[in-house]
Scaffold this motif. Structure first.
Motif, mmCIF file in Angstrom:
data_model
loop_
_atom_site.group_PDB
_atom_site.id
_atom_site.type_symbol
_atom_site.label_atom_id
_atom_site.label_comp_id
_atom_site.label_asym_id
_atom_site.label_seq_id
_atom_site.Cartn_x
_atom_site.Cartn_y
_atom_site.Cartn_z
ATOM 1 N N ILE A 69 0.841 -1.205 0.000
ATOM 2 C CA ILE A 69 0.000 0.000 0.000
ATOM 3 C C ILE A 69 0.873 1.250 0.000
ATOM 4 C CG2 ILE A 69 -1.649 1.335 1.370
ATOM 5 C CD1 ILE A 69 -2.806 -1.370 2.328
ATOM 6 N N GLU A 70 1.920 1.241 0.786
ATOM 7 C CA GLU A 70 2.791 2.421 0.900
ATOM 8 C C GLU A 70 3.520 2.726 -0.415
ATOM 9 O OE1 GLU A 70 3.021 4.633 3.590
ATOM 10 O OE2 GLU A 70 1.203 3.462 3.988
ATOM 11 N N ARG A 71 3.851 1.686 -1.170
ATOM 12 C CA ARG A 71 4.558 1.942 -2.443
ATOM 13 C C ARG A 71 3.599 1.966 -3.636
ATOM 14 N NH1 ARG A 71 6.495 -3.420 -1.186
ATOM 15 N NH2 ARG A 71 5.533 -4.969 -2.576
ATOM 16 N N ASN A 72 2.280 1.961 -3.342
ATOM 17 C CA ASN A 72 1.229 2.087 -4.373
ATOM 18 C C ASN A 72 1.144 0.888 -5.319
ATOM 19 O OD1 ASN A 72 0.434 4.733 -3.507
ATOM 20 N ND2 ASN A 72 2.272 5.536 -4.515
ATOM 21 N N SER A 73 1.621 -0.268 -4.881
ATOM 22 C CA SER A 73 1.442 -1.484 -5.680
ATOM 23 C C SER A 73 -0.018 -1.917 -5.667
ATOM 24 C CB SER A 73 2.316 -2.615 -5.128
ATOM 25 O OG SER A 73 3.677 -2.283 -5.204
ATOM 26 N N VAL A 74 -0.711 -1.626 -4.573
ATOM 27 C CA VAL A 74 -2.161 -1.795 -4.464
ATOM 28 C C VAL A 74 -2.711 -0.542 -3.791
ATOM 29 C CG1 VAL A 74 -2.137 -4.328 -4.375
ATOM 30 C CG2 VAL A 74 -1.967 -3.012 -2.241
ATOM 31 N N ASP A 75 -4.010 -0.362 -3.900
ATOM 32 C CA ASP A 75 -4.624 0.836 -3.314
ATOM 33 C C ASP A 75 -5.141 0.600 -1.902
ATOM 34 O OD1 ASP A 75 -4.531 2.537 -5.802
ATOM 35 O OD2 ASP A 75 -5.750 0.862 -6.544
ATOM 36 N N ALA A 76 -5.431 -0.658 -1.581
ATOM 37 C CA ALA A 76 -5.984 -0.992 -0.268
ATOM 38 C C ALA A 76 -5.647 -2.436 0.050
ATOM 39 C CB ALA A 76 -7.505 -0.780 -0.255
ATOM 40 N N GLY A 77 -5.750 -2.777 1.322
ATOM 41 C CA GLY A 77 -5.459 -4.148 1.739
ATOM 42 C C GLY A 77 -6.456 -4.627 2.769
ATOM 43 N N PHE A 78 -6.955 -5.833 2.563
ATOM 44 C CA PHE A 78 -7.871 -6.468 3.515
ATOM 45 C C PHE A 78 -7.021 -7.182 4.559
ATOM 46 C CE2 PHE A 78 -12.086 -8.541 4.239
ATOM 47 C CZ PHE A 78 -11.699 -9.435 5.214
ATOM 48 N N MET A 79 -7.046 -6.682 5.793
ATOM 49 C CA MET A 79 -6.170 -7.229 6.827
ATOM 50 C C MET A 79 -6.948 -7.667 8.055
ATOM 51 S SD MET A 79 -2.936 -4.591 6.765
ATOM 52 C CE MET A 79 -2.644 -3.555 5.332
ATOM 53 N N SER A 80 -6.386 -8.638 8.727
ATOM 54 C CA SER A 80 -6.857 -9.021 10.057
ATOM 55 C C SER A 80 -5.720 -8.735 11.031
ATOM 56 C CB SER A 80 -7.285 -10.492 10.088
ATOM 57 O OG SER A 80 -6.188 -11.338 9.798
ATOM 58 N N GLU A 81 -5.966 -8.974 12.293
ATOM 59 C CA GLU A 81 -4.924 -8.724 13.283
ATOM 60 C C GLU A 81 -3.891 -9.848 13.291
ATOM 61 O OE1 GLU A 81 -4.473 -6.041 14.598
ATOM 62 O OE2 GLU A 81 -6.278 -5.081 15.365
ATOM 63 N N PRO A 82 -2.626 -9.536 13.578
ATOM 64 C CA PRO A 82 -2.121 -8.259 14.108
ATOM 65 C C PRO A 82 -1.710 -7.251 13.042
ATOM 66 C CG PRO A 82 -0.358 -9.835 14.079
ATOM 67 C CD PRO A 82 -1.577 -10.575 13.560
ATOM 68 N N PHE A 83 -1.978 -7.570 11.751
ATOM 69 C CA PHE A 83 -1.487 -6.719 10.675
ATOM 70 C C PHE A 83 -2.206 -5.378 10.627
ATOM 71 C CE2 PHE A 83 -0.807 -11.173 9.511
ATOM 72 C CZ PHE A 83 0.584 -11.162 9.477
ATOM 73 N N ILE A 84 -3.463 -5.349 11.093
ATOM 74 C CA ILE A 84 -4.179 -4.074 11.161
ATOM 75 C C ILE A 84 -3.441 -3.102 12.085
ATOM 76 C CG2 ILE A 84 -6.281 -2.950 11.992
ATOM 77 C CD1 ILE A 84 -7.800 -5.507 11.164
ATOM 78 N N SER A 85 -3.191 -3.548 13.300
ATOM 79 C CA SER A 85 -2.556 -2.680 14.286
ATOM 80 C C SER A 85 -1.135 -2.298 13.876
ATOM 81 C CB SER A 85 -2.554 -3.350 15.666
ATOM 82 O OG SER A 85 -3.871 -3.486 16.152
ATOM 83 N N LYS A 86 -0.428 -3.220 13.226
ATOM 84 C CA LYS A 86 0.932 -2.914 12.757
ATOM 85 C C LYS A 86 0.898 -1.817 11.704
ATOM 86 C CE LYS A 86 3.899 -6.157 11.855
ATOM 87 N NZ LYS A 86 4.498 -7.412 11.314
ATOM 88 N N ALA A 87 -0.021 -1.939 10.725
ATOM 89 C CA ALA A 87 -0.086 -0.962 9.643
ATOM 90 C C ALA A 87 -0.545 0.404 10.151
ATOM 91 C CB ALA A 87 -1.026 -1.465 8.548
ATOM 92 N N GLN A 88 -1.457 0.403 11.089
ATOM 93 C CA GLN A 88 -1.926 1.673 11.646
ATOM 94 C C GLN A 88 -0.834 2.337 12.480
ATOM 95 O OE1 GLN A 88 -5.484 0.244 13.642
ATOM 96 N NE2 GLN A 88 -6.800 0.981 11.986
ATOM 97 N N ARG A 89 -0.125 1.540 13.246
ATOM 98 C CA ARG A 89 0.884 2.075 14.160
ATOM 99 C C ARG A 89 2.160 2.475 13.414
ATOM 100 N NH1 ARG A 89 4.662 -0.174 18.106
ATOM 101 N NH2 ARG A 89 4.695 1.175 19.926
ATOM 102 N N ASN A 90 2.589 1.641 12.464
ATOM 103 C CA ASN A 90 3.865 1.890 11.794
ATOM 104 C C ASN A 90 3.759 2.886 10.639
ATOM 105 O OD1 ASN A 90 4.957 -0.020 13.508
ATOM 106 N ND2 ASN A 90 4.841 -1.691 12.015
ATOM 107 N N SER A 91 2.664 2.791 9.867
ATOM 108 C CA SER A 91 2.554 3.595 8.651
ATOM 109 C C SER A 91 1.412 4.601 8.681
ATOM 110 C CB SER A 91 2.371 2.673 7.429
ATOM 111 O OG SER A 91 3.446 1.759 7.322
ATOM 112 N N GLY A 92 0.626 4.587 9.733
ATOM 113 C CA GLY A 92 -0.484 5.523 9.818
ATOM 114 C C GLY A 92 -1.605 5.216 8.846
ATOM 115 N N GLN A 93 -1.722 3.945 8.436
ATOM 116 C CA GLN A 93 -2.787 3.585 7.497
ATOM 117 C C GLN A 93 -4.156 3.668 8.171
ATOM 118 O OE1 GLN A 93 -1.729 -0.086 5.484
ATOM 119 N NE2 GLN A 93 0.138 0.808 4.651
#
Length: 332
Positions: free
Chosen positions: A194-218
């Motif tokens: 998502i950060e490098r624009n290879s895709v526009d969005a990502g369907f995530m479950s935990e713990p990847f949701i919290s990681k992406a929100q915390r690390n990249s501000g998604q």
């Protein structure tokens, strides 16, 4: 007064001893504790994902529940249920964690017919709000759900629970699911994609949701466990009909150990403490994750809801009764 209490305690103890002696003299014996039947296969390979959903299995391993049943569990990391099922059918896995959509879809197409079909042996995870999110770049151009039209959404595998819930919730918000492109991608890779624009969005479950929100501000643009998919059963454990028939005691032992793990997972602190070990998240992120439900029993009526939604959104071509797929262990 003290002496009187001592005499009373001595008399009570004497009564207990006399009662015990009476049982012995009468020949009565306490009922024996029945040991579980010996497992036919002591070491089993189980497919898992590095997600919150499988916390009960790791709890059961850590607490020795499998060991007490005479089982040793070897975990094998898989990308998703759809990717794991071929390995299950070919014998590379004995049991696998997977989403119900993949299990039901495989059974409906007859792809596992040669190995006795797909059998469902343990419930694993059920949706709650906030645990199935579609995330986008925090400073990107997607601000509303309507902005997803024409965009690329990464999901861990196609024809699975991610695809089903995405389509259902998009349609509930008057967005034609055909107007988005779904791309298969391992969940750990979505944040960077998502950060490098290879895709526009990502369907995530935990713990990847919290990681992406915390690390990249998604940001979450859509909760895929809402509206028509609120409380939907997500995933569990399956095997083949041949394995269940050949190793019934092994399957029953696995079910008993998992029932204890599912029960323990109702304690958030227990799940949270394990995430850094098997899901690769730091302890600060582990404290932020949204948890779903960890059911302790298989319920055909609940799982039938998944099959019905699959037919509605084109992932199932005909009616399928889920009940014959279930292998229940009533001796838990």
């Amino acid at each position: 007064m003290i002496r009187r209490h001592r005499i009373t305690r001595l008399l009570a103890a004497a009564c207990v001893l006399a009662a015990a002696a009476g049982c012995a003299l009468s020949g009565e014996q306490p009922p024996p504790v029945e040991a579980p039947p010996q497992v036919e296969k002591a070491r089993v390979k189980v497919g898992v994902l590095p997600v919150v959903d499988v916390a009960p299995l790791h709890i059961a391993i850590k607490n020795g529940y499998f060991e007490k049943e005479g089982l040793e569990v070897e975990t094998v990391t898989v990308q998703g249920g759809a990717a794991a099922i071929p390995s299950l059918i070919q014998g590379g896995l004995d049991i696998t964690f997977g989403n119900w959509v993949s299990f039901i879809g495989t059974e409906s197409k007859g792809d596992a017919k040669a190995v006795g079909g797909i059998k469902l042996i343990n419930d694993g995870y059920q949706a709650k709000p906030g645990m199935f999110l579609i995330l986008v770049k925090g400073n990107g151009t997607i601000k509303t759900m309507q902005d997803l039209i024409g965009k690329r959404i990464a999901i861990n595998t196609l024809n699975n629970i991610s695809e089903l819930t995405t389509k259902a919730v998009l349609e509930a918000h008057n967005i034609d699911p055909k107007r988005v492109t779904l791309l298969a991608m391992p969940m750990p890779d979505m944040e960077a994609a998502i950060e490098r624009n290879s895709v526009d969005a990502g369907f995530m479950s935990e713990p990847f949701i919290s990681k992406a929100q915390r690390n990249s501000g998604q940001l979450a643009i859509l909760d895929a466990a809402s509206g028509p998919t609120d409380g939907i059963p997500i995933a569990g454990y399956g095997t083949t009909g041949d394995f269940a028939r050949q190793y019934p005691n092994t399957v029953a032992a696995f079910q008993r150990a998992m029932a204890k793990g599912q029960r323990d997972a109702s304690d958030r602190a227990t799940v949270q403490a394990l995430l850094p070990d098997y899901a690769g998240v730091d302890r600060d992120t582990a404290r932020l994750v949204h948890l779903g439900e960890f059911p302790t029993s298989l319920d055909a009526k609940r799982l039938q809801r998944v099959a019905t939604l699959m037919q509605t959104y084109g992932l199932l071509q005909a009616d399928l009764d889920v009940a014959p797929m279930l292998v229940r262990n009533d001796n838990k």
